[in-house]
Motif scaffolding. Structure first.
Motif, PDB file in Angstrom:
ATOM      1  N   VAL A 146      -2.709   8.605  -3.888  1.00 57.85           N
ATOM      2  CA  VAL A 146      -2.730   7.213  -3.253  1.00 57.85           C
ATOM      3  C   VAL A 146      -2.929   7.024  -1.901  1.00 57.85           C
ATOM      4  CG1 VAL A 146      -1.273   5.133  -3.168  1.00 57.85           C
ATOM      5  CG2 VAL A 146      -1.503   6.578  -5.572  1.00 57.85           C
ATOM      6  N   SER A 147      -2.039   7.886  -1.258  1.00 56.69           N
ATOM      7  CA  SER A 147      -1.929   7.829   0.465  1.00 56.69           C
ATOM      8  C   SER A 147      -3.454   8.246   0.909  1.00 56.69           C
ATOM      9  CB  SER A 147      -0.748   8.730   0.895  1.00 56.69           C
ATOM     10  OG  SER A 147      -0.994   9.966   0.565  1.00 56.69           O
ATOM     11  N   PHE A 148      -3.958   9.454   0.097  1.00 50.71           N
ATOM     12  CA  PHE A 148      -5.139   9.930   0.845  1.00 50.71           C
ATOM     13  C   PHE A 148      -6.233   8.800   0.400  1.00 50.71           C
ATOM     14  CE2 PHE A 148      -9.420  11.664  -0.147  1.00 50.71           C
ATOM     15  CZ  PHE A 148      -9.756  12.100   0.872  1.00 50.71           C
ATOM     16  N   HIS A 223      10.080   3.387 -13.153  1.00 50.20           N
ATOM     17  CA  HIS A 223      11.240   2.666 -12.052  1.00 50.20           C
ATOM     18  C   HIS A 223      11.818   3.667 -11.206  1.00 50.20           C
ATOM     19  CE1 HIS A 223      14.731  -0.261 -11.986  1.00 50.20           C
ATOM     20  NE2 HIS A 223      14.033  -0.602 -11.024  1.00 50.20           N
ATOM     21  N   HIS A 224      12.185   4.925 -11.573  1.00 48.69           N
ATOM     22  CA  HIS A 224      12.973   5.617 -10.731  1.00 48.69           C
ATOM     23  C   HIS A 224      12.279   6.440  -9.597  1.00 48.69           C
ATOM     24  CE1 HIS A 224      16.238   5.336 -13.443  1.00 48.69           C
ATOM     25  NE2 HIS A 224      17.081   5.929 -12.725  1.00 48.69           N
ATOM     26  N   GLY A 225      10.787   6.618 -10.084  1.00 50.32           N
ATOM     27  CA  GLY A 225      10.038   7.354  -9.066  1.00 50.32           C
ATOM     28  C   GLY A 225       9.197   6.079  -8.177  1.00 50.32           C
ATOM     29  N   ILE A 230       6.691   5.195  -2.929  1.00 53.99           N
ATOM     30  CA  ILE A 230       6.236   4.446  -1.651  1.00 53.99           C
ATOM     31  C   ILE A 230       6.868   4.798  -0.427  1.00 53.99           C
ATOM     32  CG2 ILE A 230       6.875   2.183  -0.781  1.00 53.99           C
ATOM     33  CD1 ILE A 230       7.413   0.987  -3.621  1.00 53.99           C
ATOM     34  N   THR A 231       7.815   5.730  -0.469  1.00 55.00           N
ATOM     35  CA  THR A 231       8.220   6.264   0.913  1.00 55.00           C
ATOM     36  C   THR A 231       7.288   7.447   1.333  1.00 55.00           C
ATOM     37  OG1 THR A 231      10.363   5.895  -0.065  1.00 55.00           O
ATOM     38  CG2 THR A 231      10.282   7.441   1.989  1.00 55.00           C
ATOM     39  N   SER A 236       2.898   9.056   4.762  1.00 59.46           N
ATOM     40  CA  SER A 236       1.894   9.922   5.312  1.00 59.46           C
ATOM     41  C   SER A 236       0.618   9.230   5.377  1.00 59.46           C
ATOM     42  CB  SER A 236       1.578  10.949   4.064  1.00 59.46           C
ATOM     43  OG  SER A 236       1.519  10.222   2.634  1.00 59.46           O
ATOM     44  N   LEU A 237       0.517   7.879   5.229  1.00 56.37           N
ATOM     45  CA  LEU A 237      -0.261   7.086   5.445  1.00 56.37           C
ATOM     46  C   LEU A 237      -1.194   6.993   6.828  1.00 56.37           C
ATOM     47  CD1 LEU A 237      -2.244   4.990   3.791  1.00 56.37           C
ATOM     48  CD2 LEU A 237      -0.888   3.434   4.873  1.00 56.37           C
ATOM     49  N   GLY A 238      -0.384   7.391   7.976  1.00 52.34           N
ATOM     50  CA  GLY A 238      -0.895   7.365   9.146  1.00 52.34           C
ATOM     51  C   GLY A 238      -1.889   8.320   9.612  1.00 52.34           C
ATOM     52  N   GLY A 239      -1.643   9.473   9.168  1.00 50.93           N
ATOM     53  CA  GLY A 239      -2.326  10.627   9.422  1.00 50.93           C
ATOM     54  C   GLY A 239      -3.765  10.668   8.795  1.00 50.93           C
ATOM     55  N   TRP A 240      -3.838  10.204   7.571  1.00 50.32           N
ATOM     56  CA  TRP A 240      -5.106   9.832   6.707  1.00 50.32           C
ATOM     57  C   TRP A 240      -5.901   8.784   7.671  1.00 50.32           C
ATOM     58  CZ3 TRP A 240      -6.055  14.091   4.392  1.00 50.32           C
ATOM     59  CH2 TRP A 240      -4.904  14.655   3.643  1.00 50.32           C
ATOM     60  N   MET A 241      -5.257   7.612   7.813  1.00 48.79           N
ATOM     61  CA  MET A 241      -5.905   6.601   8.609  1.00 48.79           C
ATOM     62  C   MET A 241      -6.383   7.043  10.163  1.00 48.79           C
ATOM     63  SD  MET A 241      -4.882   2.695   8.877  1.00 48.79           S
ATOM     64  CE  MET A 241      -4.914   2.496   6.996  1.00 48.79           C
ATOM     65  N   LEU A 242      -5.769   7.763  10.852  1.00 53.64           N
ATOM     66  CA  LEU A 242      -6.210   8.054  12.056  1.00 53.64           C
ATOM     67  C   LEU A 242      -7.107   8.928  12.277  1.00 53.64           C
ATOM     68  CD1 LEU A 242      -5.569   7.832  15.270  1.00 53.64           C
ATOM     69  CD2 LEU A 242      -3.872   9.635  14.772  1.00 53.64           C
ATOM     70  N   GLY A 243      -7.159  10.051  11.319  1.00 52.72           N
ATOM     71  CA  GLY A 243      -8.298  11.216  11.363  1.00 52.72           C
ATOM     72  C   GLY A 243      -9.413  10.478  10.884  1.00 52.72           C
ATOM     73  N   MET A 244      -9.574   9.567   9.906  1.00 52.35           N
ATOM     74  CA  MET A 244     -10.688   8.854   9.315  1.00 52.35           C
ATOM     75  C   MET A 244     -11.368   8.367  10.267  1.00 52.35           C
ATOM     76  SD  MET A 244     -13.007   9.148   6.897  1.00 52.35           S
ATOM     77  CE  MET A 244     -14.125   8.270   6.037  1.00 52.35           C
ATOM     78  N   ARG A 245     -10.415   7.437  10.881  1.00 47.38           N
ATOM     79  CA  ARG A 245     -11.024   6.288  12.104  1.00 47.38           C
ATOM     80  C   ARG A 245     -11.653   6.903  13.138  1.00 47.38           C
ATOM     81  NH1 ARG A 245      -9.479   4.844  17.451  1.00 47.38           N
ATOM     82  NH2 ARG A 245      -9.820   2.603  17.720  1.00 47.38           N
ATOM     83  N   ASN A 246     -11.023   8.068  13.840  1.00 47.79           N
ATOM     84  CA  ASN A 246     -11.525   8.901  14.739  1.00 47.79           C
ATOM     85  C   ASN A 246     -13.034   9.538  14.245  1.00 47.79           C
ATOM     86  OD1 ASN A 246      -9.463   8.263  16.129  1.00 47.79           O
ATOM     87  ND2 ASN A 246      -8.325  10.423  15.943  1.00 47.79           N
ATOM     88  N   MET A 247     -13.031   9.937  13.195  1.00 45.66           N
ATOM     89  CA  MET A 247     -14.395  10.502  12.552  1.00 45.66           C
ATOM     90  C   MET A 247     -15.289   9.646  12.419  1.00 45.66           C
ATOM     91  SD  MET A 247     -14.073  13.853  12.745  1.00 45.66           S
ATOM     92  CE  MET A 247     -15.835  13.947  11.885  1.00 45.66           C
ATOM     93  N   MET A 248     -15.112   8.563  12.155  1.00 46.90           N
ATOM     94  CA  MET A 248     -16.007   7.357  11.976  1.00 46.90           C
ATOM     95  C   MET A 248     -16.611   7.084  13.334  1.00 46.90           C
ATOM     96  SD  MET A 248     -16.651   6.301   8.976  1.00 46.90           S
ATOM     97  CE  MET A 248     -17.347   4.695   9.351  1.00 46.90           C
ATOM     98  N   LEU A 249     -15.635   7.018  14.428  1.00 47.58           N
ATOM     99  CA  LEU A 249     -16.130   6.594  15.670  1.00 47.58           C
ATOM    100  C   LEU A 249     -17.127   7.682  16.271  1.00 47.58           C
ATOM    101  CD1 LEU A 249     -12.828   5.560  17.440  1.00 47.58           C
ATOM    102  CD2 LEU A 249     -14.614   4.250  16.461  1.00 47.58           C
ATOM    103  N   THR A 250     -17.004   9.077  15.955  1.00 50.06           N
ATOM    104  CA  THR A 250     -18.011   9.886  16.332  1.00 50.06           C
ATOM    105  C   THR A 250     -19.138   9.784  15.316  1.00 50.06           C
ATOM    106  OG1 THR A 250     -16.109  11.393  16.738  1.00 50.06           O
ATOM    107  CG2 THR A 250     -18.315  12.516  16.090  1.00 50.06           C
ATOM    108  N   VAL A 251     -19.028   9.636  14.133  1.00 52.77           N
ATOM    109  CA  VAL A 251     -20.198   9.479  13.230  1.00 52.77           C
ATOM    110  C   VAL A 251     -21.161   8.407  13.706  1.00 52.77           C
ATOM    111  CG1 VAL A 251     -21.267   9.327  10.948  1.00 52.77           C
ATOM    112  CG2 VAL A 251     -19.297  10.837  11.383  1.00 52.77           C
TER     113      VAL A 251
END
Length: 360
Positions: A146-148, A223-225, A230-231, A236-251
């Motif tokens: 999900v985060s990826f 319910h327990h999971g 979410i945590t 881990s969401l920031g790493g995926w978004m930052l990496g993809m955004r930087n590669m998009m700027l290059t492409v």
């Protein structure tokens, strides 16, 4: 008779957007199965597996004491003869050298026998790991996927619309990723479990429930999971978004993107078929590593939320010096990482033919 003038048939040059970039289908000559590339990858991963198995055997034996010493410290009424028999049963016989024990370990491993766990009442290690593995794969695996997906798609959109208000999502998610996970988990429990009461504090299911495929039990697991998932996603969401955004700027500065836009292609097609498809290539390798380490679980997460996964199992086995269980867990983690990396290499070679052509 009049001479027949030869007719000249003009052949249009191939469209560089169709055959000249890594984002489209390559020619038939280059689409054959890269057997040399596959053989090289397979040989590399087989050697890595042997090295990991060897380290997996010798490393625990460099620690002071063993599982029998820990057991004797808790049970002082065990006779020396019983202790020697227990060491022989666990493969810790002092009458054999380390090389002989290593040979016995490899022989058992080839038969699929990972030994028995003294920590879990002499149960087979495969049975102990099998009972904990689904919880880790189900929870951490789902959260990682999900985060990826959210981070990669979001990073592609943010990179495509650079300079807009969407750029503010990158520093926000990056800041959340810098927060220590145990602190983020404890904060989530304090807010959403203790104060608001929306989620349970921990465990995989409610007290008194037994694992079975019933709607009530499945609802309890979800319910327990929910809060751990979410945590993990938030952390881990920031790493995926930052990496993809930087590669998009290059492409986006590449010539074929400008040509595609000049030909009047729709923006959605340029974004997803050309720009995002090339920008996602570096993300695949990172995603493969994440998928591989899913089996290892997130030890801190399982400790904070008291979740019965492989990470907590490994921690307990290390504290008890349960060699067989430690080796079994490490072996499963190693296999998962190697398989995930092999699949990532194949996917990378499929999406970018230059990879297999260079390495072959």
């Amino acid at each position: 008779m009049t001479a027949v003038e030869p007719q000249i048939i003009e052949v249009a040059d191939p469209d560089p957007l169709e055959v000249g970039t890594t984002a489209t289908t390559v020619s038939a000559k280059r689409s054959r199965v890269p057997w040399r590339f596959l053989a090289g990858r397979a040989a590399f991963y087989l050697f890595t597996l042997w090295a990991a198995v060897t380290i997996n055997f010798f490393l625990p034996r460099m620690m002071r004491g063993d599982a029998v010493d820990q057991y004797l410290a808790r049970n002082r009424n065990v006779s020396p003869e019983a202790a020697d028999a227990l060491r022989a049963l666990l493969g810790l016989d002092t009458d054999k050298t380390l090389l002989q024990q290593y040979g016995d370990y490899l022989a058992l491993l080839l038969r699929g026998d990972l030994g028995i766990s003294l920590l879990h009442g002499m149960r087979p290690v495969t049975e102990v790991i099998s009972s904990a593995l689904p919880w880790t794969v189900g929870l951490v695996g789902f959260a990682t996927v999900v985060s990826f997906a959210i981070g990669t798609i979001g990073g592609a959109i943010v990179g495509w619309r650079r300079g807009s208000r969407l750029d503010s999502l990158v520093p926000i998610t990056t800041f959340l990723s810098t927060i220590p996970y145990f602190w983020l988990g404890l904060l989530a429990i304090a807010v959403f479990s203790v104060n608001l009461g929306w989620f349970p504090i921990g465990k995989a299911y409610g007290v008194g429930m037994s694992p079975e495929w019933t709607p009530e039990f499945v609802g309890q697991v979800i319910h327990h999971g929910a809060l751990p998932v979410i945590t993990i996603v938030v952390a881990s969401l920031g790493g995926w978004m930052l990496g993809m955004r930087n590669m998009m700027l290059t492409v986006l500065d590449e010539d074929y993107i400008m040509v595609a836009q000049a030909k009047g292609m729709p923006n959605n097609r340029v974004l997803w078929r050309y720009a995002a498809r090339n920008a996602v290539l570096p993300q695949i390798q990172s995603f493969a590593l994440s998928i591989g380490f899913i089996v290892g679980g997130t030890i801190v997460m399982e400790m904070v939320f008291s979740y019965p996964g492989v990470g907590k199992l490994l921690l307990d086995a290390t504290n008890a010096k349960d060699y067989a269980l430690m080796q079994g867990v490490f072996l499963v983690i190693t296999l998962s990482v190697l398989i995930a990396n092999l699949l990532a290499d194949l996917a990378y070679a499929f999406l970018d033919p230059r990879t297999r052509q260079t390495e072959a």
